[in-house]
Design an enzyme around this catalytic site. Structure first.
Site, PDB file in Angstrom:
ATOM      1  N   SER A 425     -11.276 -55.597 -52.656  1.00  0.00           N
ATOM      2  CA  SER A 425     -12.204 -54.510 -52.336  1.00  0.00           C
ATOM      3  C   SER A 425     -13.650 -54.936 -52.532  1.00  0.00           C
ATOM      4  CB  SER A 425     -11.921 -53.298 -53.225  1.00  0.00           C
ATOM      5  OG  SER A 425     -12.123 -53.640 -54.583  1.00  0.00           O
ATOM      6  N   HIS A 446      -8.051 -54.327 -46.409  1.00  0.00           N
ATOM      7  CA  HIS A 446      -8.333 -53.517 -47.597  1.00  0.00           C
ATOM      8  C   HIS A 446      -7.711 -52.139 -47.474  1.00  0.00           C
ATOM      9  CE1 HIS A 446     -11.434 -51.205 -50.216  1.00  0.00           C
ATOM     10  NE2 HIS A 446     -10.350 -51.493 -50.902  1.00  0.00           N
ATOM     11  N   GLU A 458      -9.606 -51.167 -44.078  1.00  0.00           N
ATOM     12  CA  GLU A 458     -10.755 -51.947 -43.612  1.00  0.00           C
ATOM     13  C   GLU A 458     -10.263 -53.336 -43.222  1.00  0.00           C
ATOM     14  OE1 GLU A 458     -14.632 -50.182 -45.895  1.00  0.00           O
ATOM     15  OE2 GLU A 458     -13.281 -51.411 -47.091  1.00  0.00           O
ATOM     16  N   ASN A 496     -17.216 -49.113 -49.850  1.00  0.00           N
ATOM     17  CA  ASN A 496     -17.830 -49.368 -51.160  1.00  0.00           C
ATOM     18  C   ASN A 496     -19.323 -49.653 -51.053  1.00  0.00           C
ATOM     19  OD1 ASN A 496     -15.409 -48.927 -52.384  1.00  0.00           O
ATOM     20  ND2 ASN A 496     -14.955 -51.066 -52.818  1.00  0.00           N
TER      21      ASN A 496
END
Length: 591
Positions: A425, A446, A458, A496
């Site tokens: 991540s 991800h 992702e 993120n």
């Protein structure tokens, strides 16, 4: 105790001002509406009559309640009428000099005890108050649109606002059925102060062509449970409004993360303001429409076909690894669950069986589907058993040395042409890829936790990832009913990279004693529709995990505004990591 402010004047009866006037009148208070001229006053009254008629049609009001409400509202164009009010709420356009001039005039007209409130969303309440001789009785009262349904009201104090005046306004908000939160005088206050920095980062991400607008919006909706993606939200708010708020924030903070992304200025200059103009980041059916129209994609080379994936290996035995195994097995793919020992692998499969059993108990899965999924999973304590699988997904500890060692081993074991994927991540995918002799076969995949429930994946291609490898993973995501979004190998990927600076901003806001943990969380849930406030989310994610991601983002982009908030570092050093330790930003042991 007598209710505060029996008579309230509202100056400026546009959409927001009219909404405030109706909300106040519904509480049984007399309302004096003031517009700039007689024509505007007639239009304002018509706007109020139309909105209350719609409320009756939608059964939010009875006809009798509407009649009583309208009897409490008078609308004119003489500012001197505001002298009869105990509280004056200003809702004129977002122009500092216009507001300062209005407050100077109100200060001259109104008795000394009258409280003056500005509805500004971004301008300095202190500078507005300085235009009067009564700054202790001036504050901000920021309602959210639409007023009738949005519960949040930010009560904004300057350094001179009297606590009594602020508490009376908060009491009024509660009497209107709203949830007041206390905020200091900083651009954007709480909700917009946190929201617009995040929206600005999303605009910059799109401008850099790092990801498509659709993928950025889908990532934040599906990865964070937000009601809207950031670019669609910018179109709803208005690109010009967003740019104005960001300019005000940057003027105060001088933080480059608040400097409006150049694309915002370009869109404003072109008249592409979002939904209200019919085009912004998206194109809409008509000005004011909420329905985007499909646009022809730019001509691009056809993506090659992906490689065939008939079997999958998953490395790891933790929660994420087990969840990914469940995703593949429920989609009908044979899965090798590879752990560091046979015992760990068997234990992971037992956890999988419990998860599937819970799905059966909740009616989400049949017993036959449960048995079929379990039959497709083979636990193994040796990575050598992965030799013949078509794709391997690594879900081991988030430690680059550990991952590189594993990828080196997989490079020796797994057959040529197999795809090697990492679920990292925050670590660079290319660093995993270069631990092998086949970096073209390595990609990021991800998943989000819990993997069986979260739709987002992702898909992270490095500068060396082969196009057919990207195609393979996109096709596989479709097969296992996940929503893939594509992005490059950059710290934080999409979610993120946008989420954690927002969380970090919230920690800074708290550390500056600008607002409380509860008020900040309440503001983001009620003002922005977020499923969790930032401190609730930080405690769930883990403060240590959050700090690690913040440091990775800062190291990658070297942006001062991305440096981890010292308060976050101090709490981690003290062992206050959130729910898992019983204490983080809140004390969970006492709950």
């Amino acid at each position: 105790m007598e209710r505060p402010f029996p008579t309230v004047a509202v100056v400026g009866l546009g959409t927001m001002g009219a909404g405030v006037a109706v909300a106040v009148a519904r509480s049984g208070r007399r309302v004096i509406g003031v517009e700039a001229g007689p024509t505007q006053a007639v239009r304002a009254l018509a706007r109020i009559e139309a909105s209350t008629a719609r409320a009756v049609a939608r059964e939010r009001l009875t006809a009798e309640e509407r009649t009583a409400l309208l009897a409490l509202i008078e609308v004119g164009d003489d500012l001197a009428a505001a002298a009869q009010a105990d509280l004056v709420i200003e809702e004129v356009p977002e122009d500092l000099e216009l507001k300062r001039g209005l407050f100077a005039e109100l200060d001259r007209i109104c008795p000394p005890e009258t409280v003056l409130a500005t509805g500004t969303t971004a301008l300095s309440v202190t500078r507005i108050a300085a235009a009067t001789a009564r700054p202790e009785r001036v504050l901000g009262v920021h309602f959210f649109n639409p007023v009738h349904s949005m519960k949040l009201v930010e009560v904004v104090r300057t350094v001179l606002t009297s606590p009594r005046a602020a508490e009376q306004v908060a009491e009024l908000a509660r009497d209107l059925g709203k949830e007041p939160v206390a905020a200091g005088d900083r651009a954007g206050f709480i909700a917009n102060g946190l929201l617009f920095a995040y929206l600005n980062q999303a605009a910059a991400m799109f401008e850099s062509r790092y990801a498509t607008r659709e993928d950025i919006d889908a990532a934040m909706r599906l990865g964070c449970g937000l009601p809207m993606g950031p670019l669609a939200l910018l179109d709803l708010i208005g690109v010009d409004t967003a740019r104005t708020v960001l300019e005000a924030m940057y003027e105060q903070s001088k933080d480059r993360l608040h400097a409006p992304a150049p694309i915002l200025g370009q869109l404003v200059a072109a008249g592409l303001l979002g939904r209200k103009s019919g085009r912004g980041f998206y194109t809409y059916e008509a000005p004011g429409s909420s329905t985007p129209v499909a646009e022809e994609a730019a001509a691009a080379e056809a993506r090659p076909a992906g490689r065939e994936v008939r079997s999958v290996g998953v490395c790891g035995s933790g929660t994420m690894a087990t969840g990914i195994v469940e995703v593949f097995a429920k989609a009908g793919l044979p899965v090798l669950l590879a752990a560091r020992s046979q015992e760990k692998a068997e234990r992971a499969k037992a956890q999988l069986a419990k998860s599937l059993e819970r799905s059966v108990a909740k009616g989400r899965l049949t017993e036959q589907a449960r048995d079929a999924a379990l039959a497709l999973v083979t636990p193994t304590g040796g990575y050598q058993d992965l030799a013949d699988v078509d794709l391997v997904v690594e879900a081991v500890a988030e430690d680059l040395a550990v991952k590189r060692e594993l990828f080196t081993a997989l490079d020796r074991i797994v057959k040529p042409g197999a795809v090697l994927a990492t679920t990292t991540s925050s670590l660079p995918v290319i660093s995993c890829a270069t631990a092998t002799s086949r970096p073209q076969d390595v990609i990021g995949m991800h998943f989000f936790n819990p993997a069986p429930a979260m739709k987002l994946v992702e898909v992270v291609s490095t500068v060396l990832t082969a196009e057919d490898v990207t195609a393979t993973v996109l096709e596989l995501c479709a097969k296992v009913r996940k929503h893939p979004v594509e992005c490059g190998d950059r710290a934080g990927f999409i979610v993120n990279a946008l989420l954690f600076p927002y969380l970090n901003d919230a920690v800074r806001m708290l550390a500056e004693h600008y607002a409380t943990v509860d008020d900040i969380d309440t503001a983001m849930k009620l003002g922005c529709g977020y499923p969790m406030g930032p401190f609730e989310l930080l405690d769930v994610v883990g403060l240590d995990v959050s700090l690690t991601i913040e440091k990775v983002l800062h190291q990658e982009f070297r942006e001062p505004g991305l440096a981890a908030a010292p308060l976050l570092e101090h709490l981690v050093a003290a062992g206050c990591l959130g729910r898992k330790t019983g204490r983080g930003f809140r004390d969970h042991a006492r709950r």
